[in-house]
Design a protein around this motif. Structure first.
Motif, PDB file in Angstrom:
ATOM      1  N   ALA A 172      -0.310  -3.316  -6.671  1.00  0.00           N
ATOM      2  CA  ALA A 172      -1.121  -2.221  -7.182  1.00  0.00           C
ATOM      3  C   ALA A 172      -1.970  -2.740  -8.336  1.00  0.00           C
ATOM      4  N   GLY A 173      -3.267  -2.860  -8.124  1.00  0.00           N
ATOM      5  CA  GLY A 173      -4.189  -3.208  -9.196  1.00  0.00           C
ATOM      6  C   GLY A 173      -4.479  -4.684  -9.376  1.00  0.00           C
ATOM      7  N   ALA A 174      -3.895  -5.566  -8.547  1.00  0.00           N
ATOM      8  CA  ALA A 174      -4.047  -7.025  -8.747  1.00  0.00           C
ATOM      9  C   ALA A 174      -3.618  -7.398 -10.161  1.00  0.00           C
ATOM     10  N   ILE A 175      -2.559  -6.755 -10.626  1.00  0.00           N
ATOM     11  CA  ILE A 175      -2.107  -6.935 -12.005  1.00  0.00           C
ATOM     12  C   ILE A 175      -0.969  -7.940 -12.072  1.00  0.00           C
ATOM     13  N   LEU A 176      -1.074  -8.842 -13.015  1.00  0.00           N
ATOM     14  CA  LEU A 176       0.075  -9.717 -13.301  1.00  0.00           C
ATOM     15  C   LEU A 176       0.720  -9.185 -14.564  1.00  0.00           C
ATOM     16  N   THR A 177       1.915  -8.684 -14.442  1.00  0.00           N
ATOM     17  CA  THR A 177       2.566  -8.145 -15.635  1.00  0.00           C
ATOM     18  C   THR A 177       3.400  -9.212 -16.331  1.00  0.00           C
ATOM     19  N   LEU A 215      -3.615   4.552 -15.390  1.00  0.00           N
ATOM     20  CA  LEU A 215      -2.454   5.151 -14.721  1.00  0.00           C
ATOM     21  C   LEU A 215      -1.669   5.960 -15.758  1.00  0.00           C
ATOM     22  N   ASP A 216      -1.328   7.183 -15.401  1.00  0.00           N
ATOM     23  CA  ASP A 216      -0.652   8.071 -16.333  1.00  0.00           C
ATOM     24  C   ASP A 216       0.868   7.960 -16.148  1.00  0.00           C
ATOM     25  N   ALA A 217       1.501   7.182 -17.020  1.00  0.00           N
ATOM     26  CA  ALA A 217       2.942   6.953 -16.892  1.00  0.00           C
ATOM     27  C   ALA A 217       3.730   8.259 -17.012  1.00  0.00           C
ATOM     28  N   LYS A 218       3.289   9.116 -17.921  1.00  0.00           N
ATOM     29  CA  LYS A 218       4.022  10.386 -18.128  1.00  0.00           C
ATOM     30  C   LYS A 218       3.973  11.245 -16.860  1.00  0.00           C
ATOM     31  N   ALA A 219       2.796  11.299 -16.242  1.00  0.00           N
ATOM     32  CA  ALA A 219       2.659  12.105 -15.029  1.00  0.00           C
ATOM     33  C   ALA A 219       3.532  11.526 -13.912  1.00  0.00           C
ATOM     34  N   MET A 220       3.645  10.207 -13.869  1.00  0.00           N
ATOM     35  CA  MET A 220       4.454   9.607 -12.816  1.00  0.00           C
ATOM     36  C   MET A 220       5.940   9.869 -13.067  1.00  0.00           C
ATOM     37  N   VAL A 221       6.337   9.834 -14.334  1.00  0.00           N
ATOM     38  CA  VAL A 221       7.727  10.159 -14.663  1.00  0.00           C
ATOM     39  C   VAL A 221       8.026  11.613 -14.259  1.00  0.00           C
ATOM     40  N   ALA A 222       7.053  12.498 -14.452  1.00  0.00           N
ATOM     41  CA  ALA A 222       7.243  13.896 -14.043  1.00  0.00           C
ATOM     42  C   ALA A 222       7.456  13.972 -12.523  1.00  0.00           C
ATOM     43  N   LYS A 223       6.742  13.121 -11.776  1.00  0.00           N
ATOM     44  CA  LYS A 223       6.922  13.104 -10.317  1.00  0.00           C
ATOM     45  C   LYS A 223       8.295  12.547  -9.928  1.00  0.00           C
ATOM     46  N   PHE A 224       8.786  11.576 -10.695  1.00  0.00           N
ATOM     47  CA  PHE A 224      10.152  11.076 -10.434  1.00  0.00           C
ATOM     48  C   PHE A 224      11.120  12.253 -10.493  1.00  0.00           C
ATOM     49  N   LEU A 242       4.960   1.153 -16.167  1.00  0.00           N
ATOM     50  CA  LEU A 242       3.942   1.824 -15.350  1.00  0.00           C
ATOM     51  C   LEU A 242       2.545   1.697 -15.961  1.00  0.00           C
ATOM     52  N   GLN A 243       2.347   0.637 -16.691  1.00  0.00           N
ATOM     53  CA  GLN A 243       1.067   0.467 -17.373  1.00  0.00           C
ATOM     54  C   GLN A 243      -0.018  -0.017 -16.414  1.00  0.00           C
ATOM     55  N   GLY A 244      -1.160   0.631 -16.446  1.00  0.00           N
ATOM     56  CA  GLY A 244      -2.308   0.160 -15.664  1.00  0.00           C
ATOM     57  C   GLY A 244      -3.261  -0.587 -16.573  1.00  0.00           C
ATOM     58  N   PHE A 245      -4.557  -0.302 -16.441  1.00  0.00           N
ATOM     59  CA  PHE A 245      -5.543  -0.922 -17.328  1.00  0.00           C
ATOM     60  C   PHE A 245      -6.630   0.081 -17.661  1.00  0.00           C
ATOM     61  N   GLU A 246      -7.389  -0.239 -18.717  1.00  0.00           N
ATOM     62  CA  GLU A 246      -8.465   0.639 -19.166  1.00  0.00           C
ATOM     63  C   GLU A 246      -9.599   0.690 -18.156  1.00  0.00           C
ATOM     64  N   SER A 247      -9.922  -0.491 -17.581  1.00  0.00           N
ATOM     65  CA  SER A 247     -10.993  -0.569 -16.592  1.00  0.00           C
ATOM     66  C   SER A 247     -10.644  -1.692 -15.626  1.00  0.00           C
ATOM     67  N   PRO A 248     -11.154  -1.617 -14.391  1.00  0.00           N
ATOM     68  CA  PRO A 248     -10.863  -2.693 -13.431  1.00  0.00           C
ATOM     69  C   PRO A 248     -11.286  -4.067 -13.955  1.00  0.00           C
ATOM     70  N   ARG A 249     -12.408  -4.102 -14.694  1.00  0.00           N
ATOM     71  CA  ARG A 249     -12.873  -5.379 -15.243  1.00  0.00           C
ATOM     72  C   ARG A 249     -11.831  -5.955 -16.213  1.00  0.00           C
ATOM     73  N   GLU A 250     -11.294  -5.084 -17.060  1.00  0.00           N
ATOM     74  CA  GLU A 250     -10.273  -5.522 -18.012  1.00  0.00           C
ATOM     75  C   GLU A 250      -9.036  -6.040 -17.253  1.00  0.00           C
ATOM     76  N   GLY A 251      -8.673  -5.337 -16.167  1.00  0.00           N
ATOM     77  CA  GLY A 251      -7.526  -5.754 -15.356  1.00  0.00           C
ATOM     78  C   GLY A 251      -7.720  -7.150 -14.786  1.00  0.00           C
ATOM     79  N   VAL A 252      -8.926  -7.413 -14.268  1.00  0.00           N
ATOM     80  CA  VAL A 252      -9.225  -8.727 -13.689  1.00  0.00           C
ATOM     81  C   VAL A 252      -9.139  -9.801 -14.777  1.00  0.00           C
ATOM     82  N   LEU A 253      -9.765  -9.525 -15.924  1.00  0.00           N
ATOM     83  CA  LEU A 253      -9.769 -10.523 -17.007  1.00  0.00           C
ATOM     84  C   LEU A 253      -8.351 -10.819 -17.484  1.00  0.00           C
ATOM     85  N   HIS A 254      -7.528  -9.790 -17.516  1.00  0.00           N
ATOM     86  CA  HIS A 254      -6.144  -9.965 -17.966  1.00  0.00           C
ATOM     87  C   HIS A 254      -5.373 -10.857 -16.985  1.00  0.00           C
ATOM     88  N   SER A 255      -5.493 -10.559 -15.684  1.00  0.00           N
ATOM     89  CA  SER A 255      -4.772 -11.375 -14.693  1.00  0.00           C
ATOM     90  C   SER A 255      -5.297 -12.807 -14.687  1.00  0.00           C
TER      91      SER A 255
END
Ligand SMILES: [Zn+2]
Length: 191
Positions: free
Chosen positions: A64-69, A104-113, A137-150
């Motif tokens: 999800a997101g091409a993210i390296l955590t 990604l809204d971590a709080k909203a996802m916890v509510a779904k759990f 459940l952390q996402g990124f601010e923008s897809p560009r930021e996500g790519v740069l981070h990974s």
């Protein structure tokens, strides 16, 4: 017919009719590249077509997101295996516009759990064991930021050879248009 029965019936026909013959290849990537990209459904066929990739051309690692955590998690391990065991010589990180991991809204996802019956006790046990949902459940601010981070995690990884360039891109999930975010050839030291 259940999903599983449907899959099994289709698969039998696929194999019996030797439809696999069009896809025969080996496990080594012919184009010597490893790609970290998103699991977005719009990219399933579009991304390989837009990049002129056929079966056997690339090692494609998806999440999800091409993210390296984590520098020592399973996605990074896959990239290292692609480089050291499968002959990948360049790494591409390809994020995309309209990614669900943006803010990604971590709080909203916890509510779904909780709606699905996961108890507060389970959640609090996890928190006490150091699994912080806000971080997990952390996402990124923008897809560009996500790519740069990974890209940065891979580029600075102690086990990634300096001679392996790590490039970053964004792809449009409708048109397949590719935008270069960071090209890494200049980072390769002269030998
Ligand atoms: Zn995505």
């Amino acid at each position: 017919m259940s999903l599983v029965s449907e899959l099994m019936a289709y698969n039998k026909q696929f194999v019996d009719q030797k439809e696999y013959e069009a896809y025969l290849t080996d496990k080594y990537p012919d184009k010597k590249i490893a790609i970290l990209t998103c699991m977005d459904t719009r990219l399933v066929e579009l991304l390989p077509k837009a990049l002129n990739l056929r079966n056997g051309d690339a090692k494609i690692i998806k999440n999800a997101g091409a993210i390296l955590t984590q520098p020592f998690g399973s996605a990074m391990r896959s990239i290292l295996v692609a480089i050291y065991e499968m002959g990948a010589r360049e790494v591409l990180v390809i994020g995309h516009y309209g990614c669900g991991m943006t803010k990604l809204d971590a709080k909203a996802m916890v509510a779904k759990f909780k709606q699905q019956g996961i108890s507060d006790q389970v959640l609090s046990t996890l928190e006490h064991s150091g699994i912080r949902m806000e971080r997990f459940l952390q996402g990124f601010e923008s897809p560009r930021e996500g790519v740069l981070h990974s890209v940065s995690i891979i580029r600075n990884h102690p086990l990634v050879p300096a001679a392996v360039p790590v490039h970053g891109f964004l792809i449009h999930p409708d048109t397949g248009s590719l935008e270069l975010v960071v090209e890494d050839y200049q980072a390769t030291p002269a030998v």
